[in-house]
Write a protein that holds these residues in place. Structure first.
Motif, PDB file in Angstrom:
ATOM      1  N   GLY A  52      -1.041   7.734  10.070  1.00  0.00           N
ATOM      2  CA  GLY A  52       0.261   8.572  10.202  1.00  0.00           C
ATOM      3  C   GLY A  52       1.433   7.689  11.361  1.00  0.00           C
ATOM      4  N   PHE A  53       1.077   7.930  12.622  1.00  0.00           N
ATOM      5  CA  PHE A  53       2.248   7.666  13.444  1.00  0.00           C
ATOM      6  C   PHE A  53       3.233   5.966  13.175  1.00  0.00           C
ATOM      7  CE2 PHE A  53      -0.619   9.943  16.194  1.00  0.00           C
ATOM      8  CZ  PHE A  53       0.678  10.946  16.136  1.00  0.00           C
ATOM      9  N   THR A  54       2.148   5.041  13.256  1.00  0.00           N
ATOM     10  CA  THR A  54       2.699   4.059  12.599  1.00  0.00           C
ATOM     11  C   THR A  54       3.667   4.102  11.331  1.00  0.00           C
ATOM     12  OG1 THR A  54       1.402   3.082  14.590  1.00  0.00           O
ATOM     13  CG2 THR A  54       3.094   1.275  13.592  1.00  0.00           C
ATOM     14  N   GLY A  55       2.992   4.416  10.371  1.00  0.00           N
ATOM     15  CA  GLY A  55       2.656   4.774   8.965  1.00  0.00           C
ATOM     16  C   GLY A  55       2.759   3.710   8.343  1.00  0.00           C
ATOM     17  N   GLN A  56       1.728   2.402   8.754  1.00  0.00           N
ATOM     18  CA  GLN A  56       1.562   1.867   8.420  1.00  0.00           C
ATOM     19  C   GLN A  56       0.141   1.428   7.437  1.00  0.00           C
ATOM     20  OE1 GLN A  56       3.652  -1.016   8.333  1.00  0.00           O
ATOM     21  NE2 GLN A  56       4.557   0.271   9.540  1.00  0.00           N
ATOM     22  N   LEU A  57       0.567   1.725   5.823  1.00  0.00           N
ATOM     23  CA  LEU A  57      -0.506   2.442   5.268  1.00  0.00           C
ATOM     24  C   LEU A  57      -2.088   1.227   4.714  1.00  0.00           C
ATOM     25  CD1 LEU A  57      -1.963   4.605   3.332  1.00  0.00           C
ATOM     26  CD2 LEU A  57      -1.314   3.937   1.407  1.00  0.00           C
ATOM     27  N   THR A  58      -2.929   1.607   5.935  1.00  0.00           N
ATOM     28  CA  THR A  58      -3.931   0.557   5.949  1.00  0.00           C
ATOM     29  C   THR A  58      -4.968   1.382   5.752  1.00  0.00           C
ATOM     30  OG1 THR A  58      -4.303   0.596   8.223  1.00  0.00           O
ATOM     31  CG2 THR A  58      -2.047  -0.734   7.960  1.00  0.00           C
ATOM     32  N   LEU A  59      -6.356   0.496   4.977  1.00  0.00           N
ATOM     33  CA  LEU A  59      -7.491   0.913   3.989  1.00  0.00           C
ATOM     34  C   LEU A  59      -8.609   0.469   4.414  1.00  0.00           C
ATOM     35  CD1 LEU A  59      -5.875   1.925   0.224  1.00  0.00           C
ATOM     36  CD2 LEU A  59      -5.958   3.270   2.481  1.00  0.00           C
ATOM     37  N   GLY A  60      -8.617  -0.115   5.722  1.00  0.00           N
ATOM     38  CA  GLY A  60      -9.309  -1.357   6.187  1.00  0.00           C
ATOM     39  C   GLY A  60     -10.721  -0.552   7.104  1.00  0.00           C
ATOM     40  N   LEU A 125      -0.252  -6.978   8.288  1.00  0.00           N
ATOM     41  CA  LEU A 125       1.153  -6.913   8.858  1.00  0.00           C
ATOM     42  C   LEU A 125       2.045  -6.527   8.569  1.00  0.00           C
ATOM     43  CD1 LEU A 125      -0.973  -4.325  11.889  1.00  0.00           C
ATOM     44  CD2 LEU A 125       0.299  -3.756   9.419  1.00  0.00           C
ATOM     45  N   ARG A 126       2.512  -7.970   7.849  1.00  0.00           N
ATOM     46  CA  ARG A 126       3.511  -8.817   7.129  1.00  0.00           C
ATOM     47  C   ARG A 126       4.347  -8.655   5.970  1.00  0.00           C
ATOM     48  NH1 ARG A 126       5.119 -13.219   9.996  1.00  0.00           N
ATOM     49  NH2 ARG A 126       3.480 -14.006  11.983  1.00  0.00           N
ATOM     50  N   LEU A 127       3.420  -7.799   5.342  1.00  0.00           N
ATOM     51  CA  LEU A 127       3.287  -7.435   3.687  1.00  0.00           C
ATOM     52  C   LEU A 127       3.991  -5.580   3.917  1.00  0.00           C
ATOM     53  CD1 LEU A 127       0.138  -7.956   2.482  1.00  0.00           C
ATOM     54  CD2 LEU A 127       2.634  -8.962   2.291  1.00  0.00           C
ATOM     55  N   ARG A 128       4.421  -4.727   3.134  1.00  0.00           N
ATOM     56  CA  ARG A 128       4.682  -3.664   3.274  1.00  0.00           C
ATOM     57  C   ARG A 128       3.931  -2.152   2.327  1.00  0.00           C
ATOM     58  NH1 ARG A 128      10.486  -4.745   4.489  1.00  0.00           N
ATOM     59  NH2 ARG A 128      10.312  -5.469   6.848  1.00  0.00           N
ATOM     60  N   ASP A 130       2.417  -0.672  -0.265  1.00  0.00           N
ATOM     61  CA  ASP A 130       1.155  -0.734  -1.193  1.00  0.00           C
ATOM     62  C   ASP A 130       0.652  -2.318  -1.247  1.00  0.00           C
ATOM     63  OD1 ASP A 130       2.973   1.578  -2.386  1.00  0.00           O
ATOM     64  OD2 ASP A 130       3.016   0.866  -4.116  1.00  0.00           O
ATOM     65  N   TYR A 131       1.362  -3.167  -1.436  1.00  0.00           N
ATOM     66  CA  TYR A 131       0.926  -4.615  -1.444  1.00  0.00           C
ATOM     67  C   TYR A 131      -0.350  -4.075   0.349  1.00  0.00           C
ATOM     68  CZ  TYR A 131       3.976  -5.429  -3.550  1.00  0.00           C
ATOM     69  OH  TYR A 131       5.382  -5.122  -5.426  1.00  0.00           O
ATOM     70  N   ALA A 133      -2.013  -1.812   1.837  1.00  0.00           N
ATOM     71  CA  ALA A 133      -2.464  -1.011   1.409  1.00  0.00           C
ATOM     72  C   ALA A 133      -3.855  -1.576   0.911  1.00  0.00           C
ATOM     73  CB  ALA A 133      -2.297   0.123   0.888  1.00  0.00           C
ATOM     74  N   ILE A 134      -3.725  -2.641  -0.541  1.00  0.00           N
ATOM     75  CA  ILE A 134      -4.571  -3.296  -0.899  1.00  0.00           C
ATOM     76  C   ILE A 134      -5.008  -4.402   0.053  1.00  0.00           C
ATOM     77  CG2 ILE A 134      -4.505  -5.066  -2.998  1.00  0.00           C
ATOM     78  CD1 ILE A 134      -2.231  -2.820  -4.197  1.00  0.00           C
ATOM     79  N   ALA A 135      -3.896  -5.317   0.492  1.00  0.00           N
ATOM     80  CA  ALA A 135      -4.598  -5.974   1.630  1.00  0.00           C
ATOM     81  C   ALA A 135      -5.585  -6.003   1.784  1.00  0.00           C
ATOM     82  CB  ALA A 135      -3.559  -6.266   2.003  1.00  0.00           C
ATOM     83  N   THR A 136      -5.392  -4.856   2.833  1.00  0.00           N
ATOM     84  CA  THR A 136      -6.296  -3.734   4.017  1.00  0.00           C
ATOM     85  C   THR A 136      -7.608  -3.841   3.268  1.00  0.00           C
ATOM     86  OG1 THR A 136      -5.250  -2.389   4.435  1.00  0.00           O
ATOM     87  CG2 THR A 136      -4.471  -3.437   5.977  1.00  0.00           C
ATOM     88  N   LEU A 137      -7.387  -2.464   2.219  1.00  0.00           N
ATOM     89  CA  LEU A 137      -8.286  -2.479   1.740  1.00  0.00           C
ATOM     90  C   LEU A 137      -9.390  -3.792   1.231  1.00  0.00           C
ATOM     91  CD1 LEU A 137      -9.667   0.033  -0.035  1.00  0.00           C
ATOM     92  CD2 LEU A 137      -8.440  -1.299  -2.161  1.00  0.00           C
ATOM     93  N   GLY A 138      -9.128  -5.121   0.646  1.00  0.00           N
ATOM     94  CA  GLY A 138      -9.361  -5.654   0.421  1.00  0.00           C
ATOM     95  C   GLY A 138     -10.485  -6.364   1.601  1.00  0.00           C
ATOM     96  N   PHE A 139      -9.395  -6.676   3.064  1.00  0.00           N
ATOM     97  CA  PHE A 139     -10.310  -7.570   4.150  1.00  0.00           C
ATOM     98  C   PHE A 139     -11.825  -6.414   4.750  1.00  0.00           C
ATOM     99  CE2 PHE A 139      -6.354  -9.816   5.404  1.00  0.00           C
ATOM    100  CZ  PHE A 139      -7.031 -10.675   4.686  1.00  0.00           C
ATOM    101  N   GLY A 140     -11.485  -4.792   4.374  1.00  0.00           N
ATOM    102  CA  GLY A 140     -11.797  -4.136   4.246  1.00  0.00           C
ATOM    103  C   GLY A 140     -13.661  -4.784   3.812  1.00  0.00           C
TER     104      GLY A 140
END
Lengths: 355, 269
Positions: A52-60, A125-128, A130-131, A133-140
């Motif tokens: 929300g605050f930093t605006g980086q959509l992460t799903l991990g 976090l070098r990605l932005r 959707d990318y 989101a998908i990368a962190t989802l994968g890491f999770g």
């Protein structure tokens, strides 16, 4: 400034009094829901920092929660309990006899989750967008799959059972000490995030959300601040994971599937991306509804039993929020006294004019 | 005259396209230099290379800073060719953007406060828990930012959302935000774009005023000829990435190559 501090302390005091009353009057089922709300507050508020605050959509987030839950469980169980759990393959050597108290175990759980957050965040976090989101989802998911397959550390898909609850709160023996741990942790999480966002670092996070290029041109190091937000967020996720493990008493890798992340994301979106108070309110509402709507699953009004019907309610709720309140209930603002005054109308407003 | 920034033989290629080739620039302290050229000539690319947005294919960018070492002023040269934008801003090069890039949902004051963040020494924990050292920093930041807003006539809008400001004031706020990073060199990318003649004159006055007040060197891109002829001491002209002319406004106005670049060459069939 001083006045703000006093009102904040009063709110915390009010919450503590409510908790004392709740502890005396509620049955164990309701208390469990209350505690679960506390844990979900920690999850939602911490996820809100990076999403929300930093605006980086992460799903991990589920991955970090898993790290916290497992670390805590392995540190708090005694060796007999561990032997009982690990009947297929014994636990590796330093862990099988190691046992720590509740507080150190919880903090180490948070720190390890933060380390994981760093290891995941630094490359991802070098990605932005959707990318990312998908990368962190994968890491999770990777974290979960590692936990499923490291039989001699995590007991694999058998999970860990009989995780003990704390019997004291900072060396004070009391019933329901877990409730106090959870809610004190939740209060600290909320207060810390409010204070952090109110500081120069919070402004830097928001600047990154608003416009990365402009933020960088203003001297904000994107990498440093994004990773910082991720590490703080995963630290609190780990603490939450430890408390969740302690509350439920049984953990297995399937608990930490991405659906857990989505549940937390649901809370954050309903509460408002970029509002700590919104996340707090919606964490309580969603957790209570999740339990309160259980009757839908068991068949009602002559309908047959339909397991999962209550999830449909959440789908509809999310649709309504997205359609009519696209910014969530709080948007990206915090709940303040002046807003409450406006909401509750005249008697308070009149006072404001006089002042 | 002391040298502040030097771009040596800079070439920027995107795949097969050469956006800027063999660009040379020497900026002296206290100068206002203009960069003009037809659309697509590579002006903004030059800016993006200097501010670290792009790493040039060839060439070098050197920034000279004077440091006070034991009472003696020593000039130091720093190669910023491969530095990140935030590192370059920290050294003292600030910029504005061609298409305004304010933090739209934040207030005017917050926009300026963020530009002060690069000087914050407290870490996130002491900042979050409001240690006395941080409180002092925060107070100083606020005072400085308010002073800056007053200087630029934006003080009465300090609590407004920055996107709610009228266009001209948004441009002004962007300049205020750049100034808050305490730059030695200010890069303005089309500051007069979309302004009416009255606003342009105000902008010219503002540029002269902040140059004196903050002891700045200014390098600006501009299409608005009255503005560029009015403020700049020296002008560079780019066309298809090649520097075709350099000189005083008078010289540039009479340069045949520049006239050809803007108006096209008559071809006799």
């Amino acid at each position: 400034m001083k006045k703000k501090t006093i009102t904040s302390l009063l709110i915390i005091l009010a919450v503590i009094i409510c908790l004392i009353i709740a502890q005396r009057t509620l049955d164990s089922f309701s208390l469990r829901i209350l505690n679960l709300s506390g844990v979900y507050i920690i999850f939602a508020v911490s996820m809100n920092l990076i999403n929300g605050f930093t605006g980086q959509l992460t799903l991990g987030h589920a991955g970090f929660i898993a790290v916290g839950a497992y670390t805590y469980s392995l540190l708090i169980m005694d060796s007999d309990l561990k032997q009982m759990n690990f009947f297929l393959k014994p636990l590796i050597s330093p862990l099988d006899t190691l046992q720590l108290g509740f507080f150190p175990a919880m903090i180490i759980a948070g720190l390890l989750a933060a380390l994981t957050g760093f290891l995941v965040g630094a490359p991802a976090l070098r990605l932005r967008g959707d990318y990312l989101a998908i990368a962190t989802l994968g890491f999770g998911e990777i974290i979960r799959i590692i936990f499923t397959n490291t039989q001699s550390i995590t007991n694999g898909s058998l999970g860990l059972k009989g995780i003990p609850k704390p019997d004291n709160f900072f060396f004070i023996k009391m019933d329901n000490s877990l409730m106090w741990w959870i809610w004190v942790a939740a209060i600290i999480t909320v207060v810390f995030h409010l204070l952090l966002i109110d500081s120069s670092y919070g402004r830097a996070f928001k600047a990154i959300r608003e416009d990365e290029k402009a933020a960088q041109a203003m001297g904000v190091s994107l990498f440093k601040h994004k990773v910082m937000a991720m590490v703080i967020s995963s630290f609190f996720a780990g603490i939450g994971g430890a408390l969740l493990a302690s509350l439920i008493g049984t953990i297995d890798p399937l608990m930490f599937r991405f659906t857990l992340t989505y549940n937390i994301l649901l809370i954050v979106v309903i509460g408002g991306m970029g509002s700590t108070s919104g996340a707090t309110i919606s964490a309580i509402v969603v957790t209570v509804l999740m339990e309160a709507l259980r009757f839908l699953d068991q068949g009602f009004l002559g309908l047959p039993e339909l397991p999962g019907l209550r999830m449909v309610v959440f789908a509809i709720l999310l649709l309504i929020v997205v359609l009519f309140y696209p910014k969530g209930i709080m948007g990206n603002e915090e709940l303040t006294w002046s807003k409450l005054r406006r909401l509750f109308g005249k008697p308070f407003a009149a006072k404001e004019v006089n002042r | 005259m002391t040298l502040l920034l030097e771009v040596k033989d800079m070439t920027m290629q995107f795949g097969g396209l050469t956006a800027v080739s063999n660009f040379n620039l020497r900026l002296n302290k206290g100068e206002i230099v203009g960069l003009i050229g037809p659309n697509g000539a590579g002006k903004t690319t030059c800016f993006n290379v200097i501010t670290g947005e792009y790493i040039p294919t060839k060439g070098q960018i050197v920034f000279y800073i004077s440091e006070n070492v034991n009472g003696q002023i020593v000039s130091k040269e720093i190669d910023i060719t491969r530095s990140r934008p935030d590192q370059i801003t920290k050294l003292g090069i600030a910029r504005t953007f061609q298409n305004i890039r304010l933090f739209k949902n934040l207030s005017v004051l917050e926009n300026v406060l963020i530009a002060n963040h690069l000087n914050v020494k407290s870490n996130f924990l002491t900042a979050a828990f409001k240690f006395p050292a941080y409180q002092r920093e925060e107070r100083e930041m606020r005072e400085k930012s308010l002073e800056l807003l007053k200087e630029l006539g934006l003080e009465k809008f300090k609590n407004e959302k920055s996107s709610s400001l009228p266009y001209g004031l948004q441009r002004r706020l962007e300049i205020a935000r750049a100034l808050a990073t305490q730059p030695k060199l200010l890069l303005l990318d089309e500051p007069a774009a979309g302004m009416n003649p009255q606003e342009s004159i105000e902008l010219m006055n503002l540029i002269n005023q902040i140059k004196e007040k903050f002891d700045l060197t200014i390098f600006m891109i501009e299409h608005h000829m009255p503005v560029i002829m009015g403020v700049c001491e020296r002008i560079l002209v780019l066309d298809y990435g090649i520097t075709i002319a350099e000189g005083t406004p008078k010289e540039i106005q009479n340069n045949q190559k520049v006239i050809d670049a803007y108006l096209g060459v008559e071809t006799i069939a």
